[in-house]
Design an enzyme around this catalytic site. Structure first.
Site, mmCIF file in Angstrom:
data_model
loop_
_atom_site.group_PDB
_atom_site.id
_atom_site.type_symbol
_atom_site.label_atom_id
_atom_site.label_comp_id
_atom_site.label_asym_id
_atom_site.label_seq_id
_atom_site.Cartn_x
_atom_site.Cartn_y
_atom_site.Cartn_z
ATOM 1 N N HIS A 61 17.509 -58.520 -1.810
ATOM 2 C CA HIS A 61 16.821 -57.235 -1.777
ATOM 3 C C HIS A 61 17.375 -56.546 -2.798
ATOM 4 O O HIS A 61 16.716 -55.219 -2.982
ATOM 5 C CB HIS A 61 17.040 -56.949 -0.338
ATOM 6 C CG HIS A 61 16.325 -57.489 0.551
ATOM 7 N ND1 HIS A 61 15.022 -56.853 1.159
ATOM 8 C CD2 HIS A 61 16.400 -58.967 1.109
ATOM 9 C CE1 HIS A 61 14.357 -57.871 2.176
ATOM 10 N NE2 HIS A 61 15.083 -58.921 2.089
ATOM 11 N N ASP A 111 18.650 -49.928 -7.957
ATOM 12 C CA ASP A 111 18.079 -50.265 -6.608
ATOM 13 C C ASP A 111 17.258 -51.447 -6.814
ATOM 14 O O ASP A 111 16.352 -51.487 -7.972
ATOM 15 C CB ASP A 111 17.219 -48.715 -6.268
ATOM 16 C CG ASP A 111 17.491 -48.700 -4.706
ATOM 17 O OD1 ASP A 111 17.863 -49.904 -3.957
ATOM 18 O OD2 ASP A 111 17.262 -47.760 -4.199
HETATM 19 O O1 F6P Z 1 19.282 -53.386 0.830
HETATM 20 C C1 F6P Z 1 20.246 -53.957 0.973
HETATM 21 C C2 F6P Z 1 21.048 -54.061 2.492
HETATM 22 O O2 F6P Z 1 21.949 -54.690 2.814
HETATM 23 C C3 F6P Z 1 19.720 -54.104 3.617
HETATM 24 O O3 F6P Z 1 19.705 -55.445 3.848
HETATM 25 C C4 F6P Z 1 20.307 -53.239 4.592
HETATM 26 O O4 F6P Z 1 19.360 -52.879 5.758
HETATM 27 C C5 F6P Z 1 20.812 -51.990 3.645
HETATM 28 O O5 F6P Z 1 21.250 -52.656 2.759
HETATM 29 C C6 F6P Z 1 21.963 -51.313 4.736
HETATM 30 O O6 F6P Z 1 23.285 -51.880 4.503
HETATM 31 P P1 F6P Z 1 23.989 -52.207 5.853
HETATM 32 O O7 F6P Z 1 23.489 -53.350 6.670
HETATM 33 O O8 F6P Z 1 25.492 -52.723 5.314
HETATM 34 O O9 F6P Z 1 24.143 -50.815 6.540
#
Ligand code: F6P
Length: 450
Positions: free
Chosen positions: A156, A350
């Site tokens: 992602h 991003d």
């Molecule tokens: O976009 C990458 C990501 O790891 C997502 O999968 C996740 O929802 C977001 O960043 C937030 O991160 P975390 O799970 O560390 O709060």
């Protein structure tokens, strides 16, 4: 149809009486799961003394299986190697990355433990779809346990140029692990090219393709229209006193370019004083990953910057920046998007940035706002109607804001229409379908060939 097994770091297990999940990944995948038997496996988000067997919840056709981490695993796997090493590196921020061998070892051990917990739950004809950088070695771990199912991976976040990834002491080993997947999905062509180049260096031939993540734009547009009539949105609208709203919505993360954005707004007020008193900048940035020192430092920096800008430009009846670190429900934010004149989305890097897409989807087609977007967000490849800026340069942000604030209605409508069409062409369900069709079309699975 075979069962779909989703593996992700966080699992959005539905809670009784709570609404749908707010996170981008959860929202995107919920559509993909509709009408299909699925198992969703991963970390529960909890810490527990002695993590044991997965806890299971079934809702409709989806079974959620989650495991807790113990304190040391959370530190090494999540706060350490995932967020302290991989996250900055994948976002091109070498200087912020911390390299600790023991974090890498714990990260790998968690991947192995999770794979061992999932393996007995698998059926021979399951199709697996693993998400995100926390789980780079997951297929390799499953293969070593004898699993031969088809396994795809989607990243992602961005993938940096090969030379940058090579700075990671365990980089080669991780690239070799990626060879255990049958398909590697990236957000953009640029990410796919970077990964292909890195894999060529270790002789891994797994196919890499770009599958930009989509969203249910029609659904979000309906939510935004409804939310515009809600008390929170009205409160915000009334408080603006006719001023144009510049809106930023992000997780509080250094990849989002918030200090540069604040300085860009200050440069707007300095260089284009005609906008003073006529605009209000609302930045909502819920605190995130507070266990990592860089995130705490960022919060302090932004508190100080917001205070300084308000001190310098504020007047007795006008506060230039409204700064909130509390989380707000996605439905409330949909209404805020709708009444904003400008969506300001300026990450330094991003993967996609679904907030940019949500801003576009939420606009009133008859009188839309303008998106000022970083050219280093994956969304910039699709949203050609946005004003693209280099987020490293506060002056360029200021100039982009000035152009957006002065833009005539006809031009705004033209740009918004082109961006809406781009969104309509790529829903979350389309994205998932494209990935799963491509996964199905890959040759003999790496595991099965063994
Ligand atoms: O976009 C990458 C990501 O790891 C997502 O999968 C996740 O929802 C977001 O960043 C937030 O991160 P975390 O799970 O560390 O709060």
């Amino acid at each position: 149809m075979s069962r779909l097994v989703i593996v992700s770091n966080r699992v959005p297990v539905p809670k009784p009486r709570s609404g749908p999940h707010a996170g981008g990944l959860a929202v995107a995948l919920a559509e993909a799961l509709a009408g299909r038997e699925a198992l969703w496996f991963g970390w529960s988000g909890e810490t527990a003394g002695s993590p044991g067997v997965p806890s299971i919840t079934t809702v409709g056709q989806t079974t959620y299986a989650t495991l807790a981490l113990n304190e040391s695993e959370k530190r090494g796997y999540y706060g350490g190697f995932s967020n302290g090493t991989l996250w900055p590196l994948l976002h091109y921020r070498m200087g912020l990355a911390e390299f600790r061998r023991e974090d890498h070892e714990i990260w790998r051990a968690v991947n192995n433990r999770f794979a061992a917990a999932l393996a007995p739950l698998l059926r021979p004809d399951d199709v697996l779809w693993v998400h995100d950088f926390h789980l780079f070695p997951f297929a390799a771990a499953l293969r070593s346990l004898g699993c031969r199912q088809r396994i795809g991976f989607f990243l992602h976040v961005p993938f940096p140029p090969a030379a940058l990834f090579d700075a990671l002491p365990q980089g080669r080993r991780i690239l070799e692990d990626l060879g255990a997947f049958d398909l590697l999905g990236m957000q953009t062509e640029a990410d796919a090219n970077n990964l292909r180049e890195a894999l060529a260096g270790v002789d891994v031939a797994t196919p890499v393709q770009a599958f930009p993540v989509g969203m249910d734009s029609a659904g979000f547009a309906r939510d935004a229209e409804k939310a515009a009539a809600m008390p929170e949105t009205k409160r915000l609208a009334e408080s603006l006193g006719g001023r144009s709203l510049i809106l930023g919505i992000d997780r509080l993360d250094y990849s989002k370019g918030l200090p540069h954005r604040f300085r860009g707004y200050a440069a707007l007020l300095k260089r284009f004083p005609e906008h003073r008193r006529n605009v209000t900048f609302l930045q909502v940035a819920p605190v995130s990953r507070n266990e990592v020192a860089q995130y705490r430092a960022l919060r302090r920096e932004l508190d100080e910057l917001a205070g300084r800008i308000n001190g310098e430009y504020g007047e007795i009846d006008w506060i230039p920046i409204r700064w909130m670190t509390r989380a707000l429900p996605r439905a409330t934010l949909a209404g805020f998007h709708r009444i904003a004149r400008i969506g300001l989305v300026t990450p330094l890097r991003d993967g996609m940035n679904l907030v940019a897409k949500e801003f576009v989807a939420a606009q009133n087609p008859a009188d839309p706002g303008v998106l000022v977007l970083s050219r280093f967000a994956g969304a910039a490849a699709e949203l050609r109607g946005a004003i693209l800026v280099n987020p490293n340069d506060p002056d360029e942000i200021a100039e982009g804001l000035d152009v957006a604030l002065r833009m005539e209605e006809a031009e705004r409508r033209r740009r918004a229409e082109s961006d809406r069409a781009a969104l309509a062409a790529n829903s979350a369900a389309d994205w998932a379908k494209r990935f799963l069709v491509a996964l199905d079309a890959t040759g003999t699975s790496v595991g099965r060939a063994a």
